[in-house]
Design a protein around this motif. Sequence first.
Motif, short mmCIF file in Angstrom:
data_model
loop_
_atom_site.label_atom_id
_atom_site.label_comp_id
_atom_site.label_asym_id
_atom_site.label_seq_id
_atom_site.Cartn_x
_atom_site.Cartn_y
_atom_site.Cartn_z
N SER A 1 -11.87 -6.75 -6.31
CA SER A 1 -11.25 -8.03 -5.99
C SER A 1 -11.76 -9.08 -6.99
O SER A 1 -12.96 -9.16 -7.26
CB SER A 1 -11.65 -8.39 -4.56
OG SER A 1 -11.06 -9.57 -4.16
N PHE B 1 -13.00 -1.95 3.57
CA PHE B 1 -13.58 -2.78 2.52
C PHE B 1 -14.09 -4.10 3.11
O PHE B 1 -13.48 -4.64 4.02
CB PHE B 1 -12.55 -3.07 1.44
CG PHE B 1 -11.96 -1.82 0.84
CD1 PHE B 1 -12.79 -0.84 0.31
CD2 PHE B 1 -10.60 -1.61 0.84
CE1 PHE B 1 -12.26 0.32 -0.23
CE2 PHE B 1 -10.06 -0.45 0.30
CZ PHE B 1 -10.88 0.51 -0.23
N ASN C 1 -6.77 -1.52 -4.91
CA ASN C 1 -7.58 -0.49 -4.27
C ASN C 1 -6.98 0.89 -4.48
O ASN C 1 -5.78 1.03 -4.77
CB ASN C 1 -7.74 -0.79 -2.77
CG ASN C 1 -6.47 -0.57 -2.00
OD1 ASN C 1 -6.05 0.57 -1.78
ND2 ASN C 1 -5.81 -1.65 -1.60
N ASN D 1 -12.29 -0.61 -3.95
CA ASN D 1 -11.48 -1.82 -4.03
C ASN D 1 -12.14 -2.78 -5.02
O ASN D 1 -13.37 -2.95 -5.01
CB ASN D 1 -11.40 -2.49 -2.65
CG ASN D 1 -10.52 -3.73 -2.66
OD1 ASN D 1 -9.31 -3.63 -2.73
ND2 ASN D 1 -11.14 -4.90 -2.63
N GLN E 1 0.84 -1.19 0.00
CA GLN E 1 0.00 0.00 0.00
C GLN E 1 0.88 1.25 0.00
O GLN E 1 1.77 1.39 0.84
CB GLN E 1 -0.89 -0.01 1.26
CG GLN E 1 -2.02 1.00 1.25
CD GLN E 1 -3.19 0.58 0.36
OE1 GLN E 1 -3.40 -0.60 0.12
NE2 GLN E 1 -3.92 1.56 -0.15
#
Lengths: 434, 70
Positions: A184, B62, A163, A182, A134
């Motif tokens: 996925s 999230f 993200n 985000n 990150q």
Amino acid sequence: MTHTNTRPAQGAELASMLAAIGCAVLYGLPNQAAAGELEKWDFDAAVLQYVESDNRVQATEAVVGATRHFDTETSLNLKLTFDSLTGASPNGAMTDDQPQTFTRPSGRGRYTVAGGELPLDDTFHDERTTVAAQWSAPLGRDWSYSGGLQYSAEHDYQSRGVNASISRFFNQKNTTLTVASNLSLDTVNPEGGVPVGLSEVAEWGSPTFSSDFANSRDGSTADKQILDLVLGVTQIIDRRTLMQFNYSLSLSDGYQTDPYKLVSVYDQAGGTLQGYRYEARPDSRLKQAVFWQTKYQAPNDDIIEGSYRYLFDDWGLDSHTLDLKYRWRFANQYLEPQARWYRQSAADAYQPYVTTAQLAEDPQALTADYRLGDFDAWTLGLRYGYRFTDDREVYTRLAVYRQMPRDVESDVTPADAADLPDMTALMLTVGVSF
Amino acid sequence: MKPLLTLSLLLLLAGCSSLGVKPWERDLLAQSDMQLVSDPIEASLDDHVYFSKEGSSGGRGFGGGGCGCN
């Protein structure tokens, strides 16, 4: 999750291996440069031991995080998580007076559960590794942004995530608005293939077992995509208080079913067991949540933290979560009692079992997974920390988590809470920051 | 739901302009214990347990994906 028998991995070993790699990298630098470089890094490591009652799931999870600071607001965080699970997990079927025999998910073998016992698949095993990176940095005076990547892999599940978030500061940085998203992409490749939703579970020992098992499978992999969006406001109230309010939306599209969960079929409530079906969940889910958190530092330096979340989705499930922590700080130590309360109402597709008459109506979705049923849960924990300096700390936490199903009030498929899976788990964490 | 949300957000922002501290009054808020998530590792361990055991996830951050445990 997988259903093999391999040696449980040791998370602590992994943590020490990573620390050794970190040291080896720094060892390659001249001493002065290494010391200077080391000052720009923060490290966190923790190991969680999770143990459920009645020999159910046991898990060890080890996390190692490293953050490189480039300036006060720019940083790169790297995180590695390893977890290992073993034990037994409820397979969705109801407790019955008679012994029950189940085909293993792989189709190679069976297990038998005694009469009056909750059916647990006792070969539950899983090892998962997650890596994440990150990056966070300012954008001029009034903005900041962050972006990250995540990858995780288990024997039967892989996930790739990306993200990004952007924040805008207002009112002398007392108010922060954040938009975060985000995406996925997940793939499941279950043991024995993907079960056909609501198909009959092949009966072990039946002369047609091989063809029945093959007919209950539909390929070897299934996918889902999850898109999350979070809108958040953080507000400093005064010198001692700050508050956060989030609205979040999560859209999951694709295969949501748990391929290892079954539903018992009865001729009627309290009647005779007819067999089992694989569960099936809708192929999309939209969850929404509002989340509020506040933190207050009392004049005696103790810190009180509270949060509340209300979550609801288009499966008919909703939940309330209340979390409280009180950090009692004395000199360079602290003691923090923690309490969490959770109440969930069942998804529409949940019922503890199904009747043959209901199956004749060709339902589209059906699950007996207690995690989508009506239950209450609480967690009580105590954390203790010792600080050597402001950013060097060792801590430990012991917590008890208890889940209590509620009676299923239904005209067709009623059930008493005592016949549904309840569970108590102990969680012990030991961690260090330096 | 949407207009209500927009209205509450606007009211919140309007109300917020009178709240807050001066830059030199941030001593307590700057402490690591006063960050909204003071220990991200503990938060991620908790999130993983609850994600595996409950029908809800997310809210603070999230909520989706990454694990075959649910």
